[in-house]
Design a protein around this motif. Structure first.
Motif, PDB file in Angstrom:
ATOM      1  N   ASN A  14     -12.901   8.690  -2.424  1.00 45.32           N
ATOM      2  CA  ASN A  14     -11.609   9.292  -2.060  1.00 45.32           C
ATOM      3  C   ASN A  14     -10.962   8.651  -0.824  1.00 45.32           C
ATOM      4  OD1 ASN A  14     -11.765  11.102  -4.207  1.00 45.32           O
ATOM      5  ND2 ASN A  14     -13.167  12.394  -3.013  1.00 45.32           N
ATOM      6  N   VAL A  15     -10.753   7.360  -0.937  1.00 43.89           N
ATOM      7  CA  VAL A  15     -10.144   6.622   0.178  1.00 43.89           C
ATOM      8  C   VAL A  15      -8.629   6.532  -0.051  1.00 43.89           C
ATOM      9  CG1 VAL A  15     -10.147   4.454   1.481  1.00 43.89           C
ATOM     10  CG2 VAL A  15     -12.253   5.243   0.360  1.00 43.89           C
ATOM     11  N   SER A  16      -7.866   6.819   0.987  1.00 45.66           N
ATOM     12  CA  SER A  16      -6.402   6.781   0.849  1.00 45.66           C
ATOM     13  C   SER A  16      -5.914   5.335   0.763  1.00 45.66           C
ATOM     14  CB  SER A  16      -5.764   7.472   2.057  1.00 45.66           C
ATOM     15  OG  SER A  16      -4.368   7.244   2.018  1.00 45.66           O
ATOM     16  N   PHE A  17      -4.999   5.096  -0.183  1.00 45.46           N
ATOM     17  CA  PHE A  17      -4.392   3.762  -0.299  1.00 45.46           C
ATOM     18  C   PHE A  17      -3.530   3.443   0.922  1.00 45.46           C
ATOM     19  CE2 PHE A  17      -5.282   4.185  -4.915  1.00 45.46           C
ATOM     20  CZ  PHE A  17      -5.995   3.007  -5.059  1.00 45.46           C
ATOM     21  N   LYS A  18      -3.211   4.473   1.689  1.00 45.34           N
ATOM     22  CA  LYS A  18      -2.452   4.228   2.927  1.00 45.34           C
ATOM     23  C   LYS A  18      -3.295   3.372   3.872  1.00 45.34           C
ATOM     24  CE  LYS A  18       0.498   8.169   2.532  1.00 45.34           C
ATOM     25  NZ  LYS A  18       0.487   9.528   2.251  1.00 45.34           N
ATOM     26  N   ASN A  19      -4.607   3.477   3.736  1.00 49.81           N
ATOM     27  CA  ASN A  19      -5.490   2.669   4.586  1.00 49.81           C
ATOM     28  C   ASN A  19      -5.946   1.388   3.899  1.00 49.81           C
ATOM     29  OD1 ASN A  19      -5.390   4.700   6.516  1.00 49.81           O
ATOM     30  ND2 ASN A  19      -7.057   5.828   5.525  1.00 49.81           N
ATOM     31  N   LEU A  20      -5.532   1.204   2.665  1.00 44.78           N
ATOM     32  CA  LEU A  20      -6.011   0.020   1.914  1.00 44.78           C
ATOM     33  C   LEU A  20      -4.904  -0.997   1.648  1.00 44.78           C
ATOM     34  CD1 LEU A  20      -8.245   1.809  -0.788  1.00 44.78           C
ATOM     35  CD2 LEU A  20      -9.066   0.382   1.081  1.00 44.78           C
ATOM     36  N   THR A  21      -3.651  -0.588   1.864  1.00 43.49           N
ATOM     37  CA  THR A  21      -2.538  -1.497   1.560  1.00 43.49           C
ATOM     38  C   THR A  21      -1.619  -1.630   2.782  1.00 43.49           C
ATOM     39  OG1 THR A  21      -1.166   0.319   0.707  1.00 43.49           O
ATOM     40  CG2 THR A  21      -2.524  -0.862  -0.894  1.00 43.49           C
ATOM     41  N   SER A  22      -0.978  -2.796   2.890  1.00 43.33           N
ATOM     42  CA  SER A  22      -0.175  -3.053   4.093  1.00 43.33           C
ATOM     43  C   SER A  22       1.084  -2.190   4.154  1.00 43.33           C
ATOM     44  CB  SER A  22       0.197  -4.538   4.167  1.00 43.33           C
ATOM     45  OG  SER A  22       0.968  -4.896   3.054  1.00 43.33           O
ATOM     46  N   ILE A  23       1.567  -1.721   3.006  1.00 41.05           N
ATOM     47  CA  ILE A  23       2.778  -0.888   3.021  1.00 41.05           C
ATOM     48  C   ILE A  23       2.451   0.587   3.282  1.00 41.05           C
ATOM     49  CG2 ILE A  23       2.892  -0.476   0.504  1.00 41.05           C
ATOM     50  CD1 ILE A  23       6.001  -0.961   0.775  1.00 41.05           C
TER      51      ILE A  23
END
Ligand SMILES: Cc1cc2nc3c(=O)[nH]c(=O)nc-3n(C[C@H](O)[C@H](O)[C@H](O)COP(=O)(O)OP(=O)(O)OC[C@H]3O[C@@H](n4cnc5c(N)ncnc54)[C@H](O)[C@@H]3O)c2cc1C
Length: 290
Positions: A14-23
């Motif tokens: 359950n990792v947020s894509f906010k922390n995985l992508t530059s945008i």
């Protein structure tokens, strides 16, 4: 799915894509895996393929728009594949190595050819797959060959076999880039550092808000950012997504943008370009849908 940990020791849930992508947009990835070795990666992929579980290799996420909801497949991060070796004028780089580290390593070894890519965020894997480039440079100019996990085997594809095109390559769906060889030329370290500073300077005007860089590919010689500027797209906002006021080819996240905001804005731009200019725009960015 709960056997994933059996095949890959390092898993986050359950990792947020906010922390995985530059945008910094998107919902959550149910599983993010960090394989430690080629054998662990091979076993993980064999398991996922057997169970028909989808997966997505994510480098730095600087060209990927993730979905808003939950991504139920498996994200694969090759951060451990970050080795760098130099022999004569060749460099061998792991796919998870950052482009910045690769360029630094090349310059430290007085090797020229990569300095034009200074400032492009991303990993070696992402840059090779996207044939990233800037000014008159593109990765295809320096890639000698690429090691790829294709089905169960690691194959070596020579430059021509990678079928590089403008911000594209011919890797197959499911191919995983493990590492790449670069053929560079001898250079003067001081001159290379000077050129790198010049390149950083040329990139200074890029937006400060989170983004994915240019959203659209160049079209038959048309510079899309210029076209969109002339069409007064700068500042056009859908929810938290806005066409950058500095660079009309870039969409930025100015608030709590959703993936849908960005997609709606992209569709609006495409529709107007088609209706008003008869130009069909094609996205450069990749979409990770659930
Ligand atoms: C501010 C900003 C400026 C930018 N400027 C430029 C620019 O000047 N020129 C340019 O070309 N791009 C630019 N970009 C876009 C981006 O930096 C490049 O496309 C970069 O190469 C993407 O690398 P990544 O590791 O972040 O890729 P990701 O976004 O993580 O992935 C991109 C694609 O590559 C695939 N991929 C990643 N790693 C692997 C692997 N190991 N094996 C197989 N597939 C893989 C992903 O599945 C996805 O399809 C910019 C982006 C930002 C945010």
């Amino acid at each position: 799915m709960n056997r994933i940990r059996y095949y890959c020791k390092n898993v986050q849930k359950n990792v947020s894509f906010k922390n995985l992508t530059s945008i910094k947009i998107g919902g959550k990835a149910k599983y993010v895996t960090f394989p430690n070795s080629e054998s662990e990666l091979k076993n993980l992929i064999a398991y996922l393929n057997k169970r028909k579980i989808k997966y997505y290799v994510l480098g730095n996420g600087s060209n990927t728009l993730a979905c808003d909801g939950k991504y139920k497949g498996v994200i694969i991060k090759l951060s451990s594949f970050n080795s760098l070796y130099c022999h004569k004028n060749f460099i061998h780089a792991g796919a998870g190595c950052t482009l910045a580290n690769l360029i630094k390593f090349a310059i430290t070894n007085s090797l020229a050819g990569l300095e034009e890519a200074s400032g492009i965020p991303g990993t070696v894997g992402g840059a090779v797959k996207m044939n990233a480039g800037a000014f008159n440079f593109e990765m295809a100019k320096v890639v000698r060959g690429v090691y790829v996990l294709r089905e169960d085997n690691i194959v070596y594809l020579k430059n021509k076999e990678c079928k590089f095109g403008y911000r594209s390559s011919g890797f197959l769906d499911g191919d995983i880039i493990i590492s790449a060889d670069f053929k560079l030329s001898g250079g003067d370290q001081k001159e290379l550092l000077k050129r790198q500073q010049e390149v950083f300077g040329l990139r200074k005007s890029l937006p400060k808000y989170p983004s994915l860089g240019s959203v659209f590919k160049r079209q038959n010689g048309i510079i899309v950012s210029k076209l969109l500027d002339e069409m007064k797209f700068k500042g056009v906002t859908f929810g938290g997504a806005m066409v950058s006021k500095e660079h009309a080819g870039i969409i930025v996240n100015v608030g709590d943008a959703t993936s849908e905001d960005v997609k709606d804005l992209i569709n609006y731009i495409k529709k107007r370009c088609f209706l008003e200019k008869n130009i069909i725009l094609e996205e450069e960015i990749k979409f990770l849908d659930n």
